[in-house]
Design a protein around this motif. Structure first.
Motif, mmCIF file in Angstrom:
data_model
loop_
_atom_site.group_PDB
_atom_site.id
_atom_site.type_symbol
_atom_site.label_atom_id
_atom_site.label_comp_id
_atom_site.label_asym_id
_atom_site.label_seq_id
_atom_site.Cartn_x
_atom_site.Cartn_y
_atom_site.Cartn_z
ATOM 1 N N TRP A 167 5.309 45.563 21.216
ATOM 2 C CA TRP A 167 5.533 46.330 19.988
ATOM 3 C C TRP A 167 6.046 45.401 18.897
ATOM 4 O O TRP A 167 6.810 44.475 19.172
ATOM 5 C CB TRP A 167 6.550 47.456 20.223
ATOM 6 C CG TRP A 167 6.153 48.390 21.312
ATOM 7 C CD1 TRP A 167 6.424 48.277 22.643
ATOM 8 C CD2 TRP A 167 5.386 49.592 21.174
ATOM 9 N NE1 TRP A 167 5.886 49.306 23.347
ATOM 10 C CE2 TRP A 167 5.248 50.143 22.472
ATOM 11 C CE3 TRP A 167 4.818 50.253 20.089
ATOM 12 C CZ2 TRP A 167 4.541 51.331 22.700
ATOM 13 C CZ3 TRP A 167 4.126 51.431 20.313
ATOM 14 C CH2 TRP A 167 3.986 51.957 21.606
ATOM 15 N N GLN A 173 10.151 50.780 11.402
ATOM 16 C CA GLN A 173 8.835 51.095 11.958
ATOM 17 C C GLN A 173 8.541 50.235 13.187
ATOM 18 O O GLN A 173 8.800 49.030 13.185
ATOM 19 C CB GLN A 173 7.745 50.859 10.911
ATOM 20 C CG GLN A 173 7.923 51.687 9.637
ATOM 21 C CD GLN A 173 7.828 53.175 9.906
ATOM 22 O OE1 GLN A 173 6.944 53.628 10.641
ATOM 23 N NE2 GLN A 173 8.737 53.944 9.307
ATOM 24 N N GLN A 175 5.333 49.350 15.597
ATOM 25 C CA GLN A 175 3.886 49.472 15.699
ATOM 26 C C GLN A 175 3.386 48.933 17.040
ATOM 27 O O GLN A 175 3.872 47.919 17.530
ATOM 28 C CB GLN A 175 3.215 48.700 14.567
ATOM 29 C CG GLN A 175 3.618 49.191 13.181
ATOM 30 C CD GLN A 175 3.073 48.306 12.081
ATOM 31 O OE1 GLN A 175 2.963 47.100 12.257
ATOM 32 N NE2 GLN A 175 2.754 48.908 10.945
#
Length: 226
Positions: A167, A173, A175
């Motif tokens: 990740w 955030q 992703q």
């Protein structure tokens, strides 16, 4: 396993890094590595040295004669009745100089295997590992020209129906990134493409086969970039 057997496998670490062991010896060494945290830690230290070496020398393509000479010595050392690899190449050395000797050997190995670049912008990050879930694991993240490569050792093979997922954390955030697996010795590599701009950390979780769009657990590996 006896102390003599352990020492015998420990002597093979340098040859293993140079891919100089015979197939049967390599299989035996990897079997020992899976059950020996001490040898895994030493192997990872030498790998870190190898990753850092290209940044410490000027670009140079070694002649074929040097490569032949080195590999003849390494192959000779891989025979059953051999002295330790570093002792053969560097003479009698004190234990405290073993790592320095290994680094010197790896410089030669890098030179004969490839033409070195300047290494600008390249760095190696040691990742944090959740010891409560993967107690024997180590992980490093190599960054080079915006891309990255995550290398793990001592990681248990994922359970049936699971895979390791990388990740990329940018601010708040997270992703999804590449998926990777490990071999029987717990070694694995995940290549990260040229999209690390603005990434604060690289994380790893265990997810269902095929990956997920968001993590299902807290990271078992975390490598901070900035």
């Amino acid at each position: 396993m006896s102390i003599d057997q352990h020492d015998r496998f420990q002597e093979d670490i340098g040859a293993y890094l140079l891919s100089a062991l015979e197939p049967a010896e390599q299989a035996a060494f990897e079997g020992h590595l899976a059950a020996c945290p001490e040898c895994r830690a030493e192997l990872e230290e030498l790998r870190l040295a190898a990753d850092a070496l290209p940044r410490s020398v000027e670009p140079f393509a070694a002649p074929q004669s040097l490569k032949r000479s080195l590999m003849e010595t390494v192959r000779e050392d891989a025979k059953p009745a051999r002295r330790p690899l570093l002792e053969r190449l560097f003479g009698g050395i004190r234990p405290q100089l073993v790592l320095a000797g290994a680094a010197a050997l790896l410089i030669v190995a890098v030179l004969v295997g490839t033409q070195l670049g300047g290494g600008e912008g390249r760095k190696v990050v040691t990742a944090a590992v959740d010891r409560s879930r993967v107690p024997d694991a180590t992980a490093t993240l190599t960054l080079d020209k915006g891309a990255g490569q995550l290398r793990v050792t001592g990681m248990p093979h994922p359970r049936a129906g699971q895979v390791y997922e990388i990740w990329l954390k940018r601010g708040d955030q997270v992703q999804p990134g590449p998926l990777f697996n490990t071999d029987r010795s717990g070694n694995g590599t995940g290549a990260i493409p040229d999209d690390l701009g603005g990434v604060d950390a690289v994380l790893v979780t265990r997810e269902k086969t095929g990956g997920a769009m968001k993590p299902s657990e807290a990271p078992i590996i975390s490598a901070r970039i900035s």
